[in-house]
Design an enzyme around this catalytic site. Structure first.
Site: not given
Ligand code: NAP
Length: 312
Positions: A137, A140-141
């Site tokens: 992701c 997200c990261d």
């Protein structure tokens, strides 16, 4: 206090576009649906950056904003959203029994909209370094990988979307693809290929993720020449497709070899009357937010008509 589980006419499992649309339609039909939000509230859209291909949003919308709107719209008409994850169902009895982590309910109709999750390369080193430099992701990261050289594996829309997004943070993004042609849609592929920060590693696979505590690099293999090489990378992102979230059903419903639920052709009805499957859990082909919403609507209408028929 009674031990009898709460009963609903309609239970929906999943909170992506399919689940929320099923909630919207069944609540507007005054069926008071209960919707289990599941482990990833909002489903895959919550880890998507910009959604530019959902009709009605001329300027695009972010995935999280979109699921927030879906949820509000479903709740406005009386969908009850429950923060719980379904662990098993019993479809051999009527009413059906739905067991979640903290709740058990029964229902007359069940709408399965559990979606799919990102797949990881099946290498021990990749599993070991999950969340230690290996991610599925970028949204997200990505922020944690500023000023690093990153790799994305895959050649479809997910991979090019991840790679393009990661260029915001990375010094360079190498897109590792096992063939010499992208599967991604033309417009997204063009954007990635024209991005100066993206380098293509064609005909290449990852043979090992390197590093002990965290990822430090990759061993790559050129499939045409057989040559192997090691390169330094700060992060590896997966973009190789998805696995449907249907394992909790066991073998109670028919699935294809990849685990996608099989429905009657052209319908969301499964072989068990009163059980409907929609969204990515039953779709290995289109896998779009708009098609998921469409089949969520279809499942709701089929469930409503099935309930009417039972009532005579
Ligand atoms: P996908 O289209 O199935 O692509 C998966 C890619 O990973 C393919 O290029 C495949 O290679 C490669 N791959 C699969 N297994 C591999 C392995 N073990 N090792 C190395 N490479 C492997 O999946 P997706 O990109 O997740 O897209 C799924 C659907 O969602 C598509 O319909 C796509 O259009 C849609 N989507 C849309 C958007 C958007 O519009 N914003 C964003 C993401 C996804 P091969 O090409 O050689 O098979």
């Amino acid at each position: 206090m009674s031990d009898t589980p709460e009963h609903r006419k309609v239970v929906i499992i999943g909170s992506g576009p399919a689940g929320y649309t099923a909630g919207l339609y069944t609540s507007r039909a005054l069926l008071e649906p209960l919707l289990f939000l599941g482990p990833t509230v909002g489903g895959q859209l919550t880890i998507t950056t910009d959604v530019e291909n959902y009709p009605g949003f001329a300027d695009g919308v972010t995935g999280p904003e979109m699921v927030d709107i879906f949820r509000k719209q479903a709740e406005r008409f009386g969908t009850t959203c429950l923060a719980d994850t379904v662990e098993s169902v019993d479809l051999s009895v009527r009413p059906f029994v739905v067991k979640a982590e903290t709740t058990t309910v029964t229902c007359d109709t069940l709408i399965i909209a559990t979606g799919a999750d990102a797949k990881y390369l099946d290498l021990d080193s990749v599993h070991r370094l999950k969340n230690k430099g290996v991610s599925a992701c970028a949204t997200c990261d990505g922020f944690f990988f500023r000023d690093q050289r990153l790799a994305v594996v895959g050649g479809g829309d997910s991979a090019v979307e991840e790679a393009t997004f990661l260029t915001r943070f990375a010094t360079e993004v190498v897109l590792i693809h096992r063939r010499d042609e992208l599967r991604a849609s033309k417009i997204m592929a063009k954007r990635a290929l024209e991005n100066e920060k993206i380098t293509m590693a064609w005909d290449t696979t990852v043979s090992e993720a390197l590093g002990d505590e965290k990822l430090t690099g990759l061993r790559l293999k050129n499939l045409k020449t057989g040559e192997e090489r090691e390169e330094e990378f700060g992060g590896l992102f997966m973009g190789i497709g998805h696995v449907p979230n249907t394992a909790f059903l066991g073998d109670q419903l028919a699935k294809d070899e990849a685990g996608y639920l099989l429905t009657k052709p052209g319908w969301t009805a499964t072989e068990i009357p009163g059980v409907f499957a929609c969204g990515d859990a039953a779709d290995s082909y289109y896998r779009q937010a708009v098609t998921a919403a469409g089949t969520g609507c279809a499942a709701a209408i089929e469930a409503e008509r099935w309930l009417e028929e039972q009532a005579g």
